[in-house]
Design a protein around this motif. Structure first.
Motif, PDB file in Angstrom:
ATOM      1  N   ILE A 174       0.847  -1.198   0.000  1.00  0.00           N
ATOM      2  CA  ILE A 174       0.000   0.000   0.000  1.00  0.00           C
ATOM      3  C   ILE A 174       0.879   1.244   0.000  1.00  0.00           C
ATOM      4  O   ILE A 174       1.551   1.560   0.987  1.00  0.00           O
ATOM      5  N   VAL A 181      -5.975   6.125   0.899  1.00  0.00           N
ATOM      6  CA  VAL A 181      -5.054   5.692   1.965  1.00  0.00           C
ATOM      7  C   VAL A 181      -4.928   6.829   2.980  1.00  0.00           C
ATOM      8  O   VAL A 181      -4.578   7.955   2.621  1.00  0.00           O
ATOM      9  N   LEU A 202      -7.876   2.242   4.826  1.00  0.00           N
ATOM     10  CA  LEU A 202      -8.094   2.265   3.383  1.00  0.00           C
ATOM     11  C   LEU A 202      -9.585   2.357   3.116  1.00  0.00           C
ATOM     12  O   LEU A 202     -10.371   1.575   3.666  1.00  0.00           O
ATOM     13  N   THR A 205      -9.813   2.051  -1.839  1.00  0.00           N
ATOM     14  CA  THR A 205      -8.508   2.208  -2.488  1.00  0.00           C
ATOM     15  C   THR A 205      -8.376   1.180  -3.607  1.00  0.00           C
ATOM     16  O   THR A 205      -8.590  -0.016  -3.380  1.00  0.00           O
TER      17      THR A 205
END
Length: 359
Positions: A174, A181, A202, A205
Motif C-alpha cells: 500500500i 489511503v 483504506l 482504495t
C-alpha cells in the motif's frame, strides 16, 4: 557480509540521541536517513540487487546492534528491513524492480503491516482488510490500528486482504500516495515515540496486480514468517546484550553479588542467538514454527532478566535523570512482550499446538 558496512557514525548518533528518540515524536524524520546512510538497511540484501550482501542472520545482527543503543531506531529498522525482505521474497518482479531501489535509498519507508496477517496465519484473529475485484484491479477497504515506520515523508506498507470471491487471501503493498489511503496521527505511546507508529485506513482504495506482493497469503506468510520473527528477535537480543554490558559500568561491589547470574545469562543469550540464526538459515523455523515461538518467548524472559540485573547493579544512579540509560531500557523491555505476536498470543498458539499433538 560480502561488503564492509561501518556503523561507527550511526552508533555515535544513536548514543547521543537515544533518549530523545524514545520520548520526542518530532525526531521521527531523522531515524531512517541515519539508518540508510550507515548501510544498516542494506545488510542481507544481495549485492546484485543493491545491497551489501550477507544473509538474513547478518540482518538480525544489525538490528541487534542498533537495539543495543536505541530500541526506537531498531523498531524502525525492523519495519523497514522486514518490508525489504517481503519485496525480496515476492514473486512480483515488477514490484521488486520498482520499489527496492527507493527502499534501499531511504526515499520511501517500508512498513510491515502484517501483524494482523501473522495472527491470522496462527488462527489468532481474522483478517481486518478486505478486497473486492474491480475490473482488472481490486478495491481495498479496512483498517489496521498499529503500524510502525509509516513515515510522513512517504511510506509503503504491506497488508493482507481477504477476497469476496472466495479466492485465497493476498498481500498488497500500500503506497501512501494512492487515493483512499489515510494515516492517523502518531499513536500516543509511552516510549518509542519517534518510531512513526500510527494507524492505517483504506477506503475504496484501488490497486492492480503490480502492487500485489503475494497472491496466496497463507503459503507466502508461512515462508516469510521466519524472517519476520527472526528480525524481530534481533530487538530482544540487542536490548539484552546492552543491559548486560551496562552491568559492567556498575561498581565492583555492586556487580560481585550478581556476577554468577550475569555470566549465566550471557551464556544463555549467546546460545539463544546462535539457535535463532541457525533456525532461520536452515529452515527449522519454517518446518516447525512452534520451535521459533518457544525461542521468542524465551528471549522475552532473557530480556526481562537482563534489565533486572542492570537495575540491581546500577542501583540508585539508574533512577537519576541523565545518569544512565537504565530507565529507558526498562521501558523498552516492557514493550518486548507486547510487540505482535505478543507473548500471550504466542503462548495461546503453543497451547493449541500441544492440544493438537496430544489428540
Amino acid at each position: 557480509m560480502n561488503a564492509p558496512v561501518s556503523f561507527e557514525a550511526l552508533d555515535a548518533w544513536l548514543d547521543a540521541n537515544a533518549d530523545a528518540l524514545d520520548v520526542d515524536q518530532s525526531r521521527a524524520p531523522e531515524i531512517l536517513p541515519q539508518l540508510v546512510r550507515s548501510g544498516a538497511a542494506a545488510v542481507g540484501v544481495p549485492e546484485a540487487l543493491g545491497g551489501t550482501g550477507g544473509t538474513i542472520a547478518d540482518a538480525i545482527d544489525t538490528i541487534a546492534a542498533v537495539a543495543q543503543r536505541s530500541l526506537t531506531a531498531a523498531f524502525v529498522l525492523w519495519g523497514h528491513r522486514t518490508f525489504i525482505e517481503y519485496v525480496l521474497q515476492s514473486d512480483n518482479e515488477a514490484l521488486r524492480a520498482r520499489w527496492l531501489p527507493p527502499l534501499l535509498a531511504g526515499e520511501i519507508a517500508g512498513a510491515t503491516g502484517l501483524s494482523n496477517a501473522m495472527k491470522y496465519l496462527s488462527d489468532i484473529e481474522p483478517l481486518q482488510m478486505h478486497a473486492a475485484r474491480k475490473g482488472n484491479a481490486f478495491m481495498l477497504n479496512g483498517s489496521l490500528p498499529w503500524i510502525t515506520n509509516l513515515r510522513r515523508e512517504g511510506f509503503i506498507a504491506a497488508a493482507a486482504f481477504d477476497h469476496n470471491d472466495g479466492s485465497p487471501p493476498s498481500i498488497f503493498a500500500i503506497w501512501h500516495n494512492v487515493p483512499g489511503v489515510e494515516r492517523s496521527d502518531d499513536l500516543d505511546l509511552t516510549g518509542l515515540r519517534a518510531s512513526n507508529t500510527a494507524a492505517l485506513r483504506l477506503t475504496d482504495t484501488v490497486l492492480d496486480d503490480t502492487y500485489r506482493l503475494a497472491a496466496n497469503a497463507p503459503a507466502w506468510l508461512a515462508r516469510v514468517r521466519p524472517a519476520f520473527l527472526g528480525l524481530q528477535c534481533g530487538m530482544s537480543i540487542g536490548l539484552a546484550q546492552r543491559a548486560l554490558l551496562a552491568t559492567l559500568d556498575a561498581s565492583k561491589a555492586s556487580r560481585e553479588s550478581i556476577r554468577a547470574e550475569i555470566h549465566e545469562l550471557e551464556a544463555k543469550l549467546a546460545e539463544q542467538t546462535a539457535q535463532l540464526k541457525r533456525g532461520v538459515l536452515d529452515d527449522t523455523f519454517f518446518n516447525t514454527p512452534a520451535t521459533m515461538f518457544e525461542l521468542r518467548i524465551a528471549l522475552v524472559d532473557t530480556v526481562t532478566h537482563a534489565v533486572s540485573l542492570e537495575v540491581q547493579a546500577t542501583g540508585g544512579r539508574g533512577y537519576l535523570r541523565g545518569q544512565s540509560g537504565v530507565a529507558r531500557r526498562v521501558r523498552e523491555a516492557s514493550f518486548i512482550p507486547i510487540v505482535t505476536p505478543s507473548l500471550v498470543q504466542l503462548k495461546t498458539q503453543l497451547a493449541q499446538h500441544r492440544r493438537i499433538a496430544a489428540a
